[in-house]
Design an enzyme around this catalytic site. Sequence first.
Site, short mmCIF file in Angstrom:
data_model
loop_
_atom_site.label_atom_id
_atom_site.label_comp_id
_atom_site.label_asym_id
_atom_site.label_seq_id
_atom_site.Cartn_x
_atom_site.Cartn_y
_atom_site.Cartn_z
CB ALA A 80 5.21 0.68 -4.78
NE ARG A 99 -12.81 -10.07 -6.27
CZ ARG A 99 -12.98 -10.94 -5.30
NH1 ARG A 99 -13.87 -11.90 -5.43
NH2 ARG A 99 -12.25 -10.87 -4.20
CG LEU A 109 -1.97 -1.09 1.32
CD1 LEU A 109 -2.53 -1.20 2.73
CD2 LEU A 109 -3.10 -0.82 0.33
CB THR A 110 1.59 3.72 -2.64
OG1 THR A 110 2.42 2.88 -3.44
CG2 THR A 110 2.05 5.16 -2.76
CG ASN A 169 -1.53 -2.60 -9.64
OD1 ASN A 169 -2.39 -3.36 -10.08
ND2 ASN A 169 -1.25 -2.49 -8.35
CB ALA A 189 -4.52 -9.10 -3.86
N GLY A 190 -7.58 -8.49 -4.00
CA GLY A 190 -8.56 -7.69 -4.73
C GLY A 190 -9.98 -7.92 -4.29
CG ASN A 229 -1.32 3.48 -13.85
OD1 ASN A 229 -1.79 4.61 -13.72
ND2 ASN A 229 -0.66 2.86 -12.87
CG HIS A 280 4.68 -3.26 -8.24
ND1 HIS A 280 3.61 -3.84 -8.88
CD2 HIS A 280 4.21 -2.10 -7.68
CE1 HIS A 280 2.54 -3.06 -8.72
NE2 HIS A 280 2.88 -2.02 -8.00
CD GLN A 311 4.64 -3.74 -4.67
OE1 GLN A 311 4.35 -2.59 -4.41
NE2 GLN A 311 3.79 -4.60 -5.21
NE ARG A 338 -10.00 -1.15 -1.53
CZ ARG A 338 -10.87 -1.37 -2.51
NH1 ARG A 338 -11.64 -0.40 -2.89
NH2 ARG A 338 -10.94 -2.55 -3.10
NE ARG A 394 -0.19 -7.21 -5.54
CZ ARG A 394 -1.07 -6.33 -5.08
NH1 ARG A 394 -0.87 -5.05 -5.23
NH2 ARG A 394 -2.16 -6.73 -4.43
CE1 TYR A 409 2.40 3.08 -11.06
CE2 TYR A 409 1.64 1.05 -10.02
CZ TYR A 409 1.56 2.43 -10.18
OH TYR A 409 0.62 3.16 -9.49
C1 LIG Z 1 -3.82 3.50 -0.84
C2 LIG Z 1 -3.45 2.35 -1.72
C3 LIG Z 1 -2.15 2.21 -2.13
C4 LIG Z 1 -1.77 1.12 -2.92
N1 LIG Z 1 -0.44 0.95 -3.23
C5 LIG Z 1 -0.02 -0.16 -3.87
C6 LIG Z 1 1.35 -0.43 -4.02
O1 LIG Z 1 2.22 0.32 -3.56
N2 LIG Z 1 1.70 -1.56 -4.69
C7 LIG Z 1 0.77 -2.42 -5.20
O2 LIG Z 1 1.14 -3.44 -5.78
N3 LIG Z 1 -0.54 -2.22 -5.01
C8 LIG Z 1 -0.96 -1.13 -4.35
N4 LIG Z 1 -2.29 -0.94 -4.08
C9 LIG Z 1 -3.25 -2.00 -4.44
C10 LIG Z 1 -3.49 -2.93 -3.24
O3 LIG Z 1 -2.33 -3.65 -2.90
C11 LIG Z 1 -4.63 -3.93 -3.53
O4 LIG Z 1 -4.30 -4.71 -4.64
C12 LIG Z 1 -5.94 -3.18 -3.77
O5 LIG Z 1 -6.18 -2.26 -2.71
C13 LIG Z 1 -7.12 -4.14 -3.86
O6 LIG Z 1 -7.23 -4.90 -2.68
P1 LIG Z 1 -8.35 -4.56 -1.56
O7 LIG Z 1 -9.68 -4.73 -2.24
O8 LIG Z 1 -8.10 -5.61 -0.49
O9 LIG Z 1 -8.13 -3.16 -1.10
C14 LIG Z 1 -2.72 0.16 -3.33
C15 LIG Z 1 -4.05 0.32 -2.92
C16 LIG Z 1 -4.41 1.40 -2.12
C17 LIG Z 1 -5.82 1.50 -1.64
#
Ligand SMILES: Cc1cc2nc3c(=O)[nH]c(=O)nc-3n(C[C@H](O)[C@H](O)[C@H](O)COP(=O)(O)O)c2cc1C
Length: 393
Positions: free
Chosen positions: A81, A281, A49-50, A192, A312-313, A249, A189, A123, A336, A241, A194
Amino acid sequence: MSAEENKTKLAEAREEAIDADANLQLIPLFISYKMGIFNLSHRIVLSPLTRTRSYNSIPQPHAALYYSQRTTNGGFLIGEATGISETAQGYPNTPGIWKREHVEAWKPIVSAVHEKGGIFFCQLWHAGRVSNYNHQPNGEAPISSTDKPISKHPPPRRLGTDEIPTLVSDFRAAAKNAIEAGFDGVEIHAANGYLLDQFLKDQVNDRDDIYGGGLENRCRFPLQVVKAVAEEIGPHRVGVRLSPFTEYNDCIDSDPQALGIYMAKSLNQCGVLYCHVIEPRMISLLQRCDDETSHFSLRPIRKEFGGTFIVAGGYDRNEGNEVIANGGADLVAYGRLFLANPDLPLRFRLDAPLNKHDRSTFYTHDPVVGYTDYPFLHPSYGQLSSSLRCEEK
Ligand SMILES: Cc1cc2nc3c(=O)[nH]c(=O)nc-3n(C[C@H](O)[C@H](O)[C@H](O)COP(=O)(O)O)c2cc1C
């Protein structure tokens, strides 16, 4: 209390604890799991989570509290990240791991997680074209597989074939630094949208060299990174990942299932520890689409990969238990929910109410607000097992 009574009480307490642990093993998310050399006490993973709180790319002391709040004994955490080089950054105040100052700054943060018995991976990230001139050295253009821009970002510079080995070396050096900082391993990573994803996906990668065209060519650079990192720190400390289905993106592939399967097979050959895949999804980073337009499943990808499989997701407690119980995954990463509930494993264990996340503070820069100030369960909520108690330090 007499010594004899005290002894009886202790024996009873011990038995109760053993019973509680045995019951816990009936909840799929709480069945302990051996991920290579790491003994995990449960299956609930902190998703990367960034948090944009690492001022000028330097991880800050407040991150020790943030990660330690989310640590349980035997819990697995994937850090936010983290840039592998000067050209890797795409947002303000994201951390780096390319110079000594980064390594030293990460050390106390990693220690705080280890002190509570957590397993912590870094990561490794390069934003590629998801960047701006002001995040690049000398205000240069961001780099990518292509020169096609995405909205709100300047046109990237297409990397020359002869520049790829330098990037592979940057990932390798960053992995070495992560281990020096104390991390137990790294997650590459490649998701997403990148840099690595910009090579993987055919709607972005428009190259005509050995890094573009068919699947084998498009996967070449990401797999060179995986091999170099695995060679440097050992494949048993490397996870990857992927998000073949996600369109975040503007990074889209015309055949995501084939891409996912090809990568899973290749990662298997590399012998890496885990493959971490975002559910089909999730049509974007945070947007879940359940109307079955996404009829894909991660099953075929899981089938090809022999190591630990993380999904995840959009998972909640029930779905997490379900996917573990039906063999769809070994571990579930929570984003989240973990962000807003530092004691998520405990809450899941007790099936307790959850805090709601505040989206407006996701990417703000305060060291506390929206970061370390989400409340813990009241201590009186249920009888807590010490292994799952998340105490603020
Ligand atoms: C605030 C925020 C920052 C995130 N930063 C990253 C990140 O740095 N690297 C990454 O692979 N995914 C990042 N994600 C994606 C999450 O790791 C995750 O895949 C996404 O929130 C969906 O999962 P959830 O439904 O459990 O939240 C971020 C998501 C959020 C909400």
